[in-house]
Design an enzyme around this catalytic site. Structure first.
Site, mmCIF file in Angstrom:
data_model
loop_
_atom_site.group_PDB
_atom_site.id
_atom_site.type_symbol
_atom_site.label_atom_id
_atom_site.label_comp_id
_atom_site.label_asym_id
_atom_site.label_seq_id
_atom_site.Cartn_x
_atom_site.Cartn_y
_atom_site.Cartn_z
ATOM 1 N N SER A 195 1.400 -0.812 -0.672
ATOM 2 C CA SER A 195 -0.147 0.141 -0.088
ATOM 3 C C SER A 195 0.966 1.631 -0.117
ATOM 4 O O SER A 195 1.744 1.479 0.633
ATOM 5 C CB SER A 195 -0.585 -0.200 1.435
ATOM 6 O OG SER A 195 -1.390 -0.878 1.351
HETATM 7 N N1 SAM Z 1 0.004 -4.834 4.001
HETATM 8 C C1 SAM Z 1 -0.102 -4.744 2.949
HETATM 9 C C2 SAM Z 1 1.928 -4.337 3.067
HETATM 10 O O1 SAM Z 1 1.910 -3.710 4.007
HETATM 11 O O2 SAM Z 1 2.338 -4.714 2.217
HETATM 12 C C3 SAM Z 1 -0.687 -4.823 1.573
HETATM 13 C C4 SAM Z 1 -1.132 -5.769 0.800
HETATM 14 S S1 SAM Z 1 -1.783 -5.980 -0.399
HETATM 15 C C5 SAM Z 1 -2.839 -3.614 -0.432
HETATM 16 C C6 SAM Z 1 -3.166 -6.387 -0.067
HETATM 17 C C7 SAM Z 1 -3.054 -7.946 0.460
HETATM 18 O O3 SAM Z 1 -4.695 -9.111 0.606
HETATM 19 C C8 SAM Z 1 -2.612 -8.641 -0.991
HETATM 20 O O4 SAM Z 1 -1.324 -8.920 -0.719
HETATM 21 C C9 SAM Z 1 -3.894 -9.850 -0.939
HETATM 22 O O5 SAM Z 1 -3.011 -11.208 -1.396
HETATM 23 C C10 SAM Z 1 -4.204 -10.355 0.678
HETATM 24 N N2 SAM Z 1 -5.753 -10.652 1.110
HETATM 25 C C11 SAM Z 1 -6.720 -10.427 -0.104
HETATM 26 N N3 SAM Z 1 -7.905 -11.032 0.896
HETATM 27 C C12 SAM Z 1 -7.357 -12.308 1.688
HETATM 28 C C13 SAM Z 1 -8.131 -12.490 2.777
HETATM 29 N N4 SAM Z 1 -9.499 -13.088 2.835
HETATM 30 N N5 SAM Z 1 -7.401 -13.078 3.440
HETATM 31 C C14 SAM Z 1 -6.256 -13.200 3.911
HETATM 32 N N6 SAM Z 1 -5.126 -11.552 2.678
HETATM 33 C C15 SAM Z 1 -6.193 -11.241 1.976
#
Ligand code: SAM
Length: 213
Positions: free
Chosen positions: A61
């Protein structure tokens, strides 16, 4: 001061200009080496105020979004925080730097393993697991804060259930194009909600989220 420290200081100045006020959070973001969490080919852009690609087709993000969501959580030392969407591990590291007890869930095994290894290498104590975060992590509930870093079609009930009294859930909710960030505070068995507009996240995929294509 090396190049990355200088760029990090500039990022903090920008976050202040954009309205982030929590000094503990700004200090934590000043300490976390964001360049470690991006792909090597994007190291030069690590401190731009942009989301950047990471493995498994996901993103780290944008710094302002991390700061905005974390500030809304209103957490600090020794408070228990659950993050849904570990991604690169960057936001988990920021929360750990603030002294929080951090639990994080990622659905992609590749990202989970990479982030867990990196967080360990950098000395952050974070409990990480691979799975569907839309059902939360009941074993360690209740949480003082839950932050969801991917966009949900609606607020997953298990996350509301796993909030402590007075705890906050910060979650982007909307369609696949635009979302608003909802900040939901639990007051005993009632939930009070406020919204902030104009954010764009990758989808939250899971049992209580979007279906996989
Ligand atoms: N917080 C992260 C960082 O600091 O890099 C940003 C991550 S990205 C914007 C959102 C993440 O949510 C992705 O890696 C995606 O695979 C994960 N995601 C989506 N659906 C999910 C779920 N049901 N459970 C866990 N992770 C999930």
């Amino acid at each position: 001061m090396n190049r990355f420290e200088k760029e990090r200081a500039e990022m903090i100045d920008l976050l202040r200009q954009r309205g982030i006020k929590d000094e503990q959070l700004l200090k934590a973001m000043q300490r976390v080496e964001r360049e470690q969490f991006v792909l090597p080919s994007f190291m030069n852009s690590a401190y731009d105020d942009n989301a950047l690609p990471i493995a498994s087709g996901q993103t780290i993000s944008q710094p302002y979004t991390v700061a905005f969501q974390t500030e809304k959580l209103q957490v600090g030392k020794d408070l228990k925080v659950l993050e849904i969407g570990t991604g690169s591990g960057y936001q988990a590291a920021v929360l750990a730097e603030m002294g929080c007890r951090v639990f994080t869930i990622e659905r992609h095994m590749e990202l989970h393993l990479q982030a867990r290894k990196l967080l360990e290498k950098l000395g952050y104590h974070v409990a990480a697991r691979c799975g569907d975060g839309t059902v939360g992590w009941n074993e360690y509930a209740p949480y003082d804060g839950i932050v969801v870093t991917a966009a949900a079609p609606k607020v997953p009930q298990p996350l509301l259930d796993q909030l402590a009294d007075g705890g906050r859930l910060v979650i982007p909710v909307g369609d696949l194009e635009t979302q608003s960030i909802q900040v939901i505070t639990r007051v005993r068995d009632k939930y009070e909600s406020i919204e902030a507009h104009g954010f764009k996240f990758v989808p939250l995929i899971g049992k209580k989220g979007w279906s996989e294509k």
